[in-house]
Design a protein around this motif. Structure first.
Motif: not given
Ligand code: ADE
Ligand code: ZN
Length: 326
Positions: A263, A294, A297, A299-300, A303-304
């Motif tokens: 991050p 995932q 963290f 993520w949305d 981000t991926w």
């Protein structure tokens, strides 16, 4: 989780994968059997039970021992094909694959045998799944620069079939500066170079990889998070880092995934790609890395998407190839 499904499905490249590190215990025992070799483990379960690493060196000792079952071109072909099958399942459309010639030539296996086997597997993977690939020769940094030059001499007759050069094995005590002349020679041959740096080694080794080896990517690089000026430079230069999350946890670079500095690296604006390193030894392939990251963290999708795109753009694929994926 629809975000996880999206992350797994996105077309992506894997840029940090040691083919010898994709040797699953079942395949290792099958090869030992057909080659008439005894592994120093009773069975698959005993071997898997030994995958309990304290650091990079404890892993490398086992990794080099298991590589002894790889003897024939067919072995290297089967190894490559098994990896590409797993890669395809994780949405990988392009793979840049490390191999360690010195691990094999030191045992009397010819470089040509290794190369022909890996190429045969890659050709089959392209035919079956459309996965493109590149081969990157890695020099073992615990050996001398002179040994590296001797290896390069063995590679040179086949140089058109090698995309680039890398640097791996025991990092601490073997800084990039040890290989400055060897890497200058690789670059003079017109090849891009990469290096493992800042996995267990200090940020100073990342500076050396950039300034002395003139690398196109940093492999791992996670210890850059200790040096704000270095983070700024890596972001400014859009230098790709091939980060390997499960590897870092298994080799105790970070105690838990939640403590990984991914991050912070992303927040600093770095060009991050995710990779599996040695998937047979570290608890999984790229998809398993994505699932573990995932879970830690959350993520949305954006981000991926960015990580998948980074991997394609940081690859050595041609602009025409990249245009077909993006
Ligand atoms: N060789 C195979 N995997 C490696 C790693 N993670 N670091 C250094 N050398 C390696
Ligand atoms: Zn590696």
């Amino acid at each position: 989780d629809p975000v996880l499904d999206f992350a797994l499905r996105c077309p992506k490249a894997e840029l940090h994968l040691h083919i010898e590190g994709s040797l699953e215990p079942e395949l290792a025992f099958a090869m030992a059997e057909r080659n008439g070799i005894r592994l120093p483990y009773a069975d698959v379960d005993a071997l898997r039970a030994a995958y309990d690493f304290a650091d990079l060196q404890s892993f490398l000792d086992l990794y080099y021992a298991c590589a002894d079952v790889l003897r024939t071109a067919a072995d290297f072909r089967d190894l490559m094909l098994a990896y590409l099958a797993r890669a395809h399942a994780d949405g990988i459309v392009h793979a840049e694959i490390f191999f360690d010639p010195q691990t094999h030539t030191a045992r009397g296996i010819r470089f040509q045998t290794v190369l022909e086997g890996l190429e045969a597997g890659a050709a089959e993977g392209l035919a079956r799944w459309g996965i493109s690939s590149r081969l990157i020769v890695c020099f073992l940094r615990h050996l001398s620069e002179e040994d590296g030059f001797a290896t390069l001499a063995e590679v040179e007759p086949f140089i058109a079939r090698i995309h680039g050069f890398g640097l791996d094995s025991s990092e601490r005590g073997h800084p990039p500066s040890k290989f400055e002349r060897l890497f200058a020679r690789c670059r003079a041959l017109g090849k891009p170079v990469v290096a493992h740096a800042g996995e267990e080694g200090p940020p100073a080794y990342i500076y050396e990889a950039l300034d002395l080896l003139k690398v196109a990517r940093i492999d791992h690089g996670v210890r850059a998070s200790e040096d704000p000026a270095l983070l700024q430079r890596l972001a400014r230069e859009r230098m790709p880092l091939t980060v390997c999350p499960l590897s870092n946890v298994r080799l105790c670079v970070f105690a838990r995934m939640e403590q990984h500095t991914l991050p912070q690296l992303l927040a600093a604006g770095l060009n991050i790609t995710l990779n599996s390193d040695d998937p047979a030894y570290f608890g999984g392939y790229l998809g398993d890395n994505i699932r573990a990251v995932q879970a830690a963290f959350h993520w949305d999708a954006a981000t991926w998407y960015q990580l998948a795109r980074n991997s394609l753009e940081a690859s050595f694929a041609s602009p025409a190839e990249q245009a077909g994926w993006i």
